[in-house]
Write an enzyme that holds these catalytic residues in place. Sequence first.
Site, PDB file in Angstrom:
ATOM      1  N   ASP A  10       0.855  -1.191   0.000  1.00  0.00           N
ATOM      2  CA  ASP A  10       0.000   0.000   0.000  1.00  0.00           C
ATOM      3  C   ASP A  10       0.892   1.242   0.000  1.00  0.00           C
ATOM      4  O   ASP A  10       1.779   1.372   0.837  1.00  0.00           O
ATOM      5  CB  ASP A  10      -0.895  -0.001   1.254  1.00  0.00           C
ATOM      6  CG  ASP A  10      -1.826   1.200   1.287  1.00  0.00           C
ATOM      7  OD1 ASP A  10      -2.877   1.163   0.627  1.00  0.00           O
ATOM      8  OD2 ASP A  10      -1.489   2.193   1.965  1.00  0.00           O
ATOM      9  N   ASP A 110      -3.999   2.601  -4.964  1.00  0.00           N
ATOM     10  CA  ASP A 110      -2.630   2.630  -4.421  1.00  0.00           C
ATOM     11  C   ASP A 110      -2.253   1.337  -3.702  1.00  0.00           C
ATOM     12  O   ASP A 110      -1.336   1.344  -2.892  1.00  0.00           O
ATOM     13  CB  ASP A 110      -2.458   3.832  -3.491  1.00  0.00           C
ATOM     14  CG  ASP A 110      -3.037   3.597  -2.109  1.00  0.00           C
ATOM     15  OD1 ASP A 110      -4.019   2.832  -2.005  1.00  0.00           O
ATOM     16  OD2 ASP A 110      -2.500   4.172  -1.148  1.00  0.00           O
ATOM     17  N   GLU A 111      -2.957   0.242  -3.967  1.00  0.00           N
ATOM     18  CA  GLU A 111      -2.571  -0.990  -3.288  1.00  0.00           C
ATOM     19  C   GLU A 111      -2.832  -2.229  -4.126  1.00  0.00           C
ATOM     20  O   GLU A 111      -3.707  -2.234  -5.004  1.00  0.00           O
ATOM     21  CB  GLU A 111      -3.288  -1.101  -1.939  1.00  0.00           C
ATOM     22  CG  GLU A 111      -4.789  -1.155  -2.033  1.00  0.00           C
ATOM     23  CD  GLU A 111      -5.437  -1.094  -0.652  1.00  0.00           C
ATOM     24  OE1 GLU A 111      -5.633   0.038  -0.156  1.00  0.00           O
ATOM     25  OE2 GLU A 111      -5.739  -2.155  -0.092  1.00  0.00           O
TER      26      GLU A 111
HETATM   27  N1  DCP Z   1      -8.750   8.616  -0.410  1.00  0.00           N
HETATM   28  C1  DCP Z   1      -9.751   9.579  -0.417  1.00  0.00           C
HETATM   29  N2  DCP Z   1     -10.643   9.671   0.628  1.00  0.00           N
HETATM   30  C2  DCP Z   1     -10.567   8.820   1.677  1.00  0.00           C
HETATM   31  C3  DCP Z   1      -9.573   7.835   1.707  1.00  0.00           C
HETATM   32  C4  DCP Z   1      -8.667   7.761   0.635  1.00  0.00           C
HETATM   33  O1  DCP Z   1      -9.832  10.347  -1.375  1.00  0.00           O
HETATM   34  N3  DCP Z   1     -11.442   8.928   2.690  1.00  0.00           N
HETATM   35  C5  DCP Z   1      -7.783   8.563  -1.521  1.00  0.00           C
HETATM   36  C6  DCP Z   1      -6.590   9.432  -1.205  1.00  0.00           C
HETATM   37  C7  DCP Z   1      -5.527   8.488  -0.779  1.00  0.00           C
HETATM   38  C8  DCP Z   1      -5.848   7.238  -1.590  1.00  0.00           C
HETATM   39  O2  DCP Z   1      -7.265   7.245  -1.727  1.00  0.00           O
HETATM   40  O3  DCP Z   1      -4.221   8.964  -1.013  1.00  0.00           O
HETATM   41  C9  DCP Z   1      -5.390   5.967  -0.929  1.00  0.00           C
HETATM   42  O4  DCP Z   1      -6.060   5.792   0.307  1.00  0.00           O
HETATM   43  P1  DCP Z   1      -5.396   5.167   1.584  1.00  0.00           P
HETATM   44  O5  DCP Z   1      -6.477   4.777   2.490  1.00  0.00           O
HETATM   45  O6  DCP Z   1      -4.407   4.118   1.183  1.00  0.00           O
HETATM   46  O7  DCP Z   1      -4.658   6.391   2.282  1.00  0.00           O
HETATM   47  P2  DCP Z   1      -3.300   7.103   1.947  1.00  0.00           P
HETATM   48  O8  DCP Z   1      -2.519   6.386   0.916  1.00  0.00           O
HETATM   49  O9  DCP Z   1      -3.574   8.529   1.639  1.00  0.00           O
HETATM   50  O10 DCP Z   1      -2.561   7.076   3.338  1.00  0.00           O
HETATM   51  P3  DCP Z   1      -1.827   5.860   4.070  1.00  0.00           P
HETATM   52  O11 DCP Z   1      -0.386   6.275   4.160  1.00  0.00           O
HETATM   53  O12 DCP Z   1      -2.475   5.804   5.396  1.00  0.00           O
HETATM   54  O13 DCP Z   1      -2.039   4.637   3.264  1.00  0.00           O
HETATM   55 CA    CA Z   2      -4.863   2.078   0.097  1.00  0.00          CA
HETATM   56 CA    CA Z   3      -2.146   4.159   1.033  1.00  0.00          CA
END
Ligand code: DCP
Ligand code: CA
Ligand code: CA
Length: 369
Positions: A10, A110-111
């Site tokens: 991820d 992203d995963e």
């Molecule tokens: N995303 C979004 N709204 C949310 C959750 C996520 O728009 N409520 C989008 C933005 C994130 C992407 O999806 O960058 C991937 O979500 P993740 O849950 O993997 O979160 P992140 O990658 O941002 O953070 P982490 O480092 O916790 O994985």
């Molecule tokens: Ca993710």
């Molecule tokens: Ca992520």
Amino acid sequence: MRTRVVMLVDMDYFFAQCEELRNPAISGKPVVVCVFSGRSEISGAVSTANYVARSYGVKSGMPIYSAKRKLENVDAAFFPVDEKYYEDISARVMNILRTYADIFEQAGIDEAFLDVTQKTRGQFQEATELANKIKEELKTQLKLTCSIGIGPNKLVAKVASDERKPDGLTVVGAEQVQEYLSPLNVGRLLGVGSKTQEKMLGLGINTVGELARYDTQKLKEVFGKAMSMYFHRVALGIDDESVEEKSEAESFSRIATLKQDSSDLNFIMETAERLCSEIHSTIVNEKANFKTVGIIIILKDLSTHTRSRTLENPTNSLELLKKNIKELFEKFFVETEGEARRVGVRVSNLSKEQKSQKQLTSFIQKSSG
Ligand code: DCP
Ligand code: CA
Ligand code: CA
């Protein structure tokens, strides 16, 4: 069943990390990516934020004005989401990850899950080395960091990937599953949202271990049969869902020339039904479902026409396919003059069929509360 080695990769703070990538000047600053609703200058919600911004209390989903308030008098960078750009980076990430897997399944922008059982000969030590290589390549090739979880199944890999972030790596061997999961808060489990967690708290269940030991009959009374069975299995770390390559094709179609030019529905349907059956076999072979069905009509004057409709739910039903195709042809010939020379059938909006009813993903959708 022999031990599998499953990895979940991820990307860290993905959208915000993408922004850092193309705006080197903001390095070290809080970065907030926003979905602006357009109603006022700051109405909308936070999509994601980098870890500097998170240290100020900024979180995904919070109103933009709250994030602004938390970052008052701080030199922070705010960006609107640029989905196209993130998808482009995502595709590059996935192309790299794919090369490391026996079986590869993208699970979000992203995963991705990687089944690496064969590559690592079932050895978690080897999987750890492989994970470090992946991290290294993502850093050198794309200048991006990720967090990786490794476990004997998807469930454990996913939970483990969340353990240490950013740039984390957590390995949970097949024998360590109970020990690892037991002390975790139930909220860490896929499918346990804040409402479910509250209900569990009401039953005195805080940890995954407590959930695993909880009386299944009582659990059933609160959450119903399907959900309670799911919770029980998940709390024990049991998950048989395989890592599966998603269907590459975006659509399937067949086209044929009619024995004679015609606008007669019954005559056209003889050919169209055969095409439907052919597509149906492909769909069944590919273990896919379709949500959109369409027709292609090439008229005597060689003009090409297409019509399509999207169904309420994904399906692989031949009957539904034929029925909708027939209705589309019927409507077309009511609206359009002319005789068809060739006709075609197309299905698109494809998804992989979920073989087991207890698929994790189907449960998350049902239990987002
Ligand atoms: N995303 C979004 N709204 C949310 C959750 C996520 O728009 N409520 C989008 C933005 C994130 C992407 O999806 O960058 C991937 O979500 P993740 O849950 O993997 O979160 P992140 O990658 O941002 O953070 P982490 O480092 O916790 O994985
Ligand atoms: Ca993710
Ligand atoms: Ca992520």
